[in-house]
Design a protein around this motif. Structure first.
Motif: not given
Length: 791
Positions: A28-32, A36-40, A367-380, A383-387
């Motif tokens: 998921l992170g590598l896809s980001t 980048p534009r689609l994931m953003a 459990a949902v919070g864990c998934v959300i945290m991981f998705v957020c870390l792998m996408t947001v 994107l923020l670091l490259k920005l």
């Protein structure tokens, strides 16, 4: 056919051996970084959806929701409530006055009682002023006569009621300076507008009497729940604001860069917003338990964000191009983060098999919070670091030395005394298993109440003065089916009444058998029932005469074991009396027994979580040896915290076992990151065993300390909650994480050094620690330098 077979073999290999420790979720992170534009766009769209839910955030104050569907005693309570209604939703108004027997004062109290009865949220009240007695002419008269002229008249009337009327014994204080008014709420209006609106309306009615000679206090379950609800909402605001502020401050201290701290803090901010929105979409509201999830997501996201930024900056300072460093960090940290998410997910999921709707909602929300945290870390995060790089962000200096200060000590201890320290750690961990079998479940109602609760104080004053606010019920089946209770059924009710009274105390029980003072005076039971009115009649016997209710009043504060003993004795006495089908119930009975069952189930869940996570680590790293080595530093903090509970006498409570289970899931995270770096050093960087241990500690020791400090600082705020159960959760959580830091920083390196001969051939294992695939900054994708079998 051979092509299909070859594809199938590659697919199986990808799932079993030739894969990352994160089971491929880091893609998921590598896809980001690849799109980048689609994931953003996806991030922005989901953020808008979640932020739109936040204005309707609310906390459901129904404590029964925590125990719903938890077993026999919940079913008994539900049947009881459906048949008779209960006193659990009633509000008690304590009216005190040193000169209550003054005719003018007693009439003011009467006016107050009648005004309460006319309140929109009341369907009725019970007090000395609303009670009517048969008048002998087929009608009824006020139990407290109107128009009395002297204090002696008032004192005589109140004393007569207090001594002879069974219901009034619990509503008039022995010193004749206080009366209790019980308000029966309109449940339909309460369901529509909430308990807070009802309590505000009642307080508005009572405000008219504030300047009178009366002292007035509200208490009862709805008031207690309202206080808990207010405290929970205040806690959530404090936890979010302080936790976020502390995490950002620690990141600033660690990185010595304002914008670096902002980069660390941004992802947790988004993760919390996503979690709040998702919980509201799933459940419609928070409960007393699910409200904790947002704080957990906040601190977990801060910890993982810190690991990510630490590694990114380390690669950058080593001379790597910053965008390339983002991709490399994703490949190294991404799989470890995926595995830490899975271990925490397993910890939450293990709770779901326990009884009780509240625990299951907490498990699902976590459990949902864990998934959300991981998705957020792998996408947001990427994107923020490259920005940030594009906007001109410069790499700060090396991390603060204070964070790495314990690392040389840990390293020296491991290299010089690895074996004896490992043996000591193993012995201590084994000894800590003993309290695990000694500790017992405990339930205390005051632990659910806010600190310094005025409503609880009022309830205790009612306990001391007139009886109790905590009802204890026995539902009794009747044979004659006479709505006015036939002689045989009356004897059955009287027997149960006497059994309960023998346990709770004289004059602490009301039932149809309580009305003998009127029937002995020549009134029929029908006349007596007609005099008390249809509402109160239903609190004694059903309209069809098939069931009767015996109600006892216990002290508000009673030890769980004492209550369980009372229930056991009453059930035994009823059975010995030959009465079949009688059922003991009540909210206090439900919570005490259900907590016992839930806690014991949670203990099993905790053991299952430990076992499954160790298996998961072994499968992820492709090594049983690694799983066994990780067992000691991961079990030590949980067993140590449970030993603290046993030694302090706190016992196992609902939130304490949940705290231990979740703390274990999160405590494993640092172990995984350390093992991931160690294995990466052995396999990809081809380091010798001891050099890999030394490099791992030097590389991420500071990050482990920083993340633990963030986790503890963010969660320690929970320990200051006004709700003792939530405060206990925070205290145990912090203690577990502090012990986990000892386990990861001192025990784990020593165990790795002590097992050097055991770990020599790890490089032959094909499981990867970093998945090298093509990215925009790494188009070739041929940076895999892993040793293969036979090389």
């Amino acid at each position: 056919m051979s092509s299909s077979s070859s594809w199938f073999k590659r697919f199986i290999a990808r799932l079993t051996q030739d894969r990352s420790i994160g089971f491929g979720f880091e893609y998921l992170g590598l896809s980001t970084v690849r799109y980048p534009r689609l994931m953003a766009l996806a991030v922005i769209a989901f953020s808008i959806l979640c932020f739109a839910q936040i204005p309707r955030a609310n906390v459901d104050g129904d404590l029964l929701r925590v125990y719903a569907h938890s077993g026999h005693y919940y079913d008994a309570y539900e049947r009881l409530s459906d048949t008779f209604g209960t006193f659990e939703n009633d509000i008690y108004v304590m009216v005190n006055a040193p000169n209550l027997v003054d005719p003018e004062v007693i009439e003011t109290a009467r006016s107050l009682a009648f005004d309460l009865e006319l309140n929109d949220y009341a369907v009725g009240t019970m007090s000395p002023f609303t009670l009517r007695k048969p008048d002998g002419a087929g009608g009824s008269a006020p139990a407290v006569p109107e128009g009395m002229l002297t204090p002696d008249e008032v004192a005589f009337a109140l004393t007569d009621l207090q001594q002879h009327d069974p219901m009034m014994r619990n509503l008039i204080t022995p010193d004749l300076e206080g009366v209790v008014i019980i308000v029966f709420p309109n449940q339909e209006m309460v369901s529509q507008n909430g308990s807070k609106a009802m309590i505000d309306s009642l307080r508005e009615t009572l405000a008219f009497y504030e300047d009178s000679a009366l002292s007035i206090e509200l208490t009862g379950p709805p008031v207690w729940t309202s206080e808990m609800l207010n405290a929970a909402v205040d806690d959530q605001i404090k936890f979010t604001v302080y936790g976020f502020g502390l995490g950002a401050f620690i990141a600033l201290f660690a990185l010595r860069s304002f914008w670096g701290a902002i980069l660390v803090a941004a992802t947790p901010f988004v993760a919390v917003a996503w979690s709040i929105g998702t919980v509201l979409l799933l459940f419609g509201s928070f409960s007393f338990l699910t409200i904790i999830v947002t704080t957990l997501v906040l601190v977990m996201a801060f910890a993982e964000s810190m690991f990510f930024v630490f590694n990114w900056l380390a690669y950058w300072r080593d001379g790597m191009e910053p965008n390339k460093a983002v991709d490399t960090t994703l490949k190294l940290v991404g799989p470890a983060t995926a595995l830490t998410t899975l271990t925490t997910l397993v910890a939450f999921a293990s709770l779901y098999v326990s009884p009780g709707q509240g625990v299951q909602e907490f498990a699902l929300a976590g459990a949902v919070g864990c998934v959300i945290m991981f998705v957020c870390l792998m996408t947001v995060m990427p994107l923020l670091l490259k920005l940030a790089v594009r906007l001109g962000f410069k790499a700060p200096k090396a991390p603060n030395f204070a964070l790495s200060a314990p690392v040389p000590l840990a390293l020296g201890l491991a290299m010089r005394y690895g074996r004896p320290f490992s043996a000591l750690a193993l012995v201590v961990t084994i000894l800590l298993v003993i309290p695990f079998f000694l500790i017992q479940p405990r339930f205390s109602f005051e632990d659910f109440m806010t600190e310094g609760s005025t409503a609880l104080s009022a309830a205790e004053s009612i306990d001391q003065g007139v009886g109790g606010v905590a009802p204890f019920y026995v539902r009794v089946p009747l044979q004659e089916r006479d709505p006015n209770v036939g002689p045989q059924d009356f004897e059955t009710i009287r027997t149960v009444h006497e059994i309960v009274e023998a346990e709770l105390g004289e004059n602490k029980v009301i039932s149809a058998a309580s009305l003998t003072n009127y029937t002995d005076s020549g009134f029929s039971r029908q006349e007596v029932f007609d005099a008390v009115g249809p509402f109160m009649r239903k609190r004694f016997v059903t309209d069809d005469g098939s069931q009767a209710l015996v109600t006892g009043f216990m002290p508000t504060i009673i030890e769980s074991q004492a209550l369980k003993d009372i229930v056991a004795r009453i059930e035994t006495e009823i059975a010995q009396a030959g009465i079949s089908g009688a059922e003991v119930g009540g909210f206090r009975v439900l919570t005490t027994f259900a907590t016992d069952d839930i806690v014991r189930s949670l203990q099993i869940s905790l053991a299952a979580s430990v076992f499954l996570n160790l298996v998961l680590i072994g499968v992820a790293f492709g090594s049983l040896r690694i799983a066994l080595i990780s067992a000691v530093p991961n079990m030590f903090p949980i067993l140590g915290t449970q030993a603290y509970l046993w030694a302090s006498g706190a016992g196992l409570q609902l939130t304490s076992v949940m705290a231990l289970t979740i703390a274990f899931g999160i405590a494993v995270n640092d172990t995984i990151h350390m093992l991931s770096h160690y294995m990466h050093g052995r396999r990809e960087e081809q380091r010798e065993h001891l050099e890999a241990v030394r490099h791992t500690l030097n590389r991420i020791g500071g990050a482990i300390i920083a993340t633990t400090v963030i986790l503890c600082a963010g969660t320690i705020i929970v320990a200051f909650s006004e709700l003792p159960q939530v405060a206990l959760f925070g205290t145990l959580f912090v203690l577990s994480l502090a012990l986990a830091l000892i386990g990861d920083l001192f025990m784990l390196p020593s165990l790795l050094v002590a097992a050097s001969r055991w770990l020599q051939n790890l490089t032959s294992i094909r499981i990867r620690t970093a998945d090298h695939v093509p990215t925009p900054d790494d188009p070739s994708g041929d940076t895999d330098t892993r040793l293969k079998p036979g090389e």
